[in-house]
Design a protein around this motif. Structure first.
Motif, PDB file in Angstrom:
ATOM      1  N   MET A   1      76.985 -12.553  49.590  1.00  0.00           N
ATOM      2  CA  MET A   1      76.954 -11.512  50.491  1.00  0.00           C
ATOM      3  C   MET A   1      77.262 -12.118  52.083  1.00  0.00           C
ATOM      4  O   MET A   1      76.877 -13.011  52.477  1.00  0.00           O
ATOM      5  CB  MET A   1      75.379 -11.032  50.598  1.00  0.00           C
ATOM      6  CG  MET A   1      75.350  -9.862  51.254  1.00  0.00           C
ATOM      7  SD  MET A   1      73.504  -9.226  51.164  1.00  0.00           S
ATOM      8  CE  MET A   1      73.251  -8.776  49.674  1.00  0.00           C
ATOM      9  N   LYS A   2      78.439 -11.219  52.633  1.00  0.00           N
ATOM     10  CA  LYS A   2      78.810 -11.406  53.884  1.00  0.00           C
ATOM     11  C   LYS A   2      77.560 -11.353  54.951  1.00  0.00           C
ATOM     12  O   LYS A   2      76.626 -10.431  54.637  1.00  0.00           O
ATOM     13  CB  LYS A   2      80.103 -10.779  54.145  1.00  0.00           C
ATOM     14  CG  LYS A   2      81.084 -10.864  53.527  1.00  0.00           C
ATOM     15  CD  LYS A   2      82.365 -10.047  53.860  1.00  0.00           C
ATOM     16  CE  LYS A   2      83.593 -10.431  53.084  1.00  0.00           C
ATOM     17  NZ  LYS A   2      84.849  -9.529  53.129  1.00  0.00           N
ATOM     18  N   THR A   3      77.783 -12.008  55.965  1.00  0.00           N
ATOM     19  CA  THR A   3      76.603 -11.998  57.082  1.00  0.00           C
ATOM     20  C   THR A   3      76.342 -10.321  57.465  1.00  0.00           C
ATOM     21  O   THR A   3      75.087 -10.133  57.470  1.00  0.00           O
ATOM     22  CB  THR A   3      77.136 -12.646  58.334  1.00  0.00           C
ATOM     23  OG1 THR A   3      77.283 -13.983  57.792  1.00  0.00           O
ATOM     24  CG2 THR A   3      75.899 -12.602  59.440  1.00  0.00           C
ATOM     25  N   GLN A   4      77.275  -9.519  57.840  1.00  0.00           N
ATOM     26  CA  GLN A   4      77.126  -8.262  58.185  1.00  0.00           C
ATOM     27  C   GLN A   4      76.530  -7.447  57.096  1.00  0.00           C
ATOM     28  O   GLN A   4      75.573  -6.827  57.380  1.00  0.00           O
ATOM     29  CB  GLN A   4      78.463  -7.669  58.647  1.00  0.00           C
ATOM     30  CG  GLN A   4      78.295  -6.195  59.193  1.00  0.00           C
ATOM     31  CD  GLN A   4      77.360  -6.479  60.428  1.00  0.00           C
ATOM     32  OE1 GLN A   4      77.714  -7.419  61.151  1.00  0.00           O
ATOM     33  NE2 GLN A   4      76.494  -5.323  60.610  1.00  0.00           N
ATOM     34  N   GLU A   5      76.843  -7.762  55.925  1.00  0.00           N
ATOM     35  CA  GLU A   5      76.351  -7.204  54.585  1.00  0.00           C
ATOM     36  C   GLU A   5      74.551  -7.465  54.694  1.00  0.00           C
ATOM     37  O   GLU A   5      73.794  -6.622  54.400  1.00  0.00           O
ATOM     38  CB  GLU A   5      76.873  -7.234  53.275  1.00  0.00           C
ATOM     39  CG  GLU A   5      78.228  -6.784  53.400  1.00  0.00           C
ATOM     40  CD  GLU A   5      79.129  -7.235  52.267  1.00  0.00           C
ATOM     41  OE1 GLU A   5      79.917  -6.581  51.542  1.00  0.00           O
ATOM     42  OE2 GLU A   5      78.910  -8.410  51.738  1.00  0.00           O
ATOM     43  N   HIS A   6      74.529  -8.695  54.825  1.00  0.00           N
ATOM     44  CA  HIS A   6      72.980  -9.174  54.552  1.00  0.00           C
ATOM     45  C   HIS A   6      72.339  -8.564  55.631  1.00  0.00           C
ATOM     46  O   HIS A   6      71.026  -8.253  55.471  1.00  0.00           O
ATOM     47  CB  HIS A   6      73.148 -10.690  54.630  1.00  0.00           C
ATOM     48  CG  HIS A   6      71.827 -11.426  54.100  1.00  0.00           C
ATOM     49  ND1 HIS A   6      71.817 -12.981  54.073  1.00  0.00           N
ATOM     50  CD2 HIS A   6      70.919 -10.915  53.627  1.00  0.00           C
ATOM     51  CE1 HIS A   6      70.577 -13.149  53.699  1.00  0.00           C
ATOM     52  NE2 HIS A   6      70.073 -12.027  53.273  1.00  0.00           N
ATOM     53  N   LEU A   7      72.752  -8.518  56.973  1.00  0.00           N
ATOM     54  CA  LEU A   7      72.078  -8.447  58.235  1.00  0.00           C
ATOM     55  C   LEU A   7      71.859  -6.670  57.831  1.00  0.00           C
ATOM     56  O   LEU A   7      70.793  -6.250  58.189  1.00  0.00           O
ATOM     57  CB  LEU A   7      73.006  -8.290  59.339  1.00  0.00           C
ATOM     58  CG  LEU A   7      72.476  -7.705  60.503  1.00  0.00           C
ATOM     59  CD1 LEU A   7      71.029  -8.400  61.301  1.00  0.00           C
ATOM     60  CD2 LEU A   7      73.628  -7.934  61.578  1.00  0.00           C
ATOM     61  N   ASP A  54      74.115 -17.965  61.058  1.00  0.00           N
ATOM     62  CA  ASP A  54      75.225 -17.906  60.228  1.00  0.00           C
ATOM     63  C   ASP A  54      74.734 -17.746  58.700  1.00  0.00           C
ATOM     64  O   ASP A  54      75.514 -18.375  57.868  1.00  0.00           O
ATOM     65  CB  ASP A  54      76.021 -19.075  60.452  1.00  0.00           C
ATOM     66  CG  ASP A  54      77.383 -19.210  59.744  1.00  0.00           C
ATOM     67  OD1 ASP A  54      78.160 -18.251  59.819  1.00  0.00           O
ATOM     68  OD2 ASP A  54      78.091 -20.130  59.238  1.00  0.00           O
ATOM     69  N   ASN A  55      74.291 -16.453  58.452  1.00  0.00           N
ATOM     70  CA  ASN A  55      73.817 -16.357  56.941  1.00  0.00           C
ATOM     71  C   ASN A  55      73.095 -17.276  56.185  1.00  0.00           C
ATOM     72  O   ASN A  55      73.228 -17.285  54.962  1.00  0.00           O
ATOM     73  CB  ASN A  55      75.133 -15.871  56.344  1.00  0.00           C
ATOM     74  CG  ASN A  55      74.785 -14.653  55.174  1.00  0.00           C
ATOM     75  OD1 ASN A  55      73.581 -14.051  55.191  1.00  0.00           O
ATOM     76  ND2 ASN A  55      75.763 -14.568  54.411  1.00  0.00           N
TER      77      ASN A  55
END
Length: 69
Positions: A1-7, A54-55
């Motif tokens: 999962m990309k950082t923005q999606e995770h966030l 950084d995720n």
């Protein structure tokens, strides 16, 4: 999962919990409202952790004080 999606996952989940906590407050279910309030804070702090680290894998803790560090 990309950082923005995770966030976004953590922020959306926190927002849903906050909405539920507000409804519980209006019907005077304060114990569950407080429990969900803790979850809201925890999820918001985990969102910031994801953003600032950084995720990386989140710590498996529920301690708000340690998460805020």
């Amino acid at each position: 999962m990309k950082t923005q999606e995770h966030l976004q996952h953590w922020l959306n989940s926190a927002d849903d919990d906050l909405n539920t906590a507000e409804k519980l407050f209006t019907v005077e279910k304060y114990d569950w409202c407080l429990f969900l309030g803790h979850l809201v804070l925890e999820k918001a702090l985990k969102a910031h952790y994801v953003k600032d680290n950084d995720n990386q894998m989140l710590p498996r803790i529920h301690n708000l004080e340690k998460l805020s560090e």
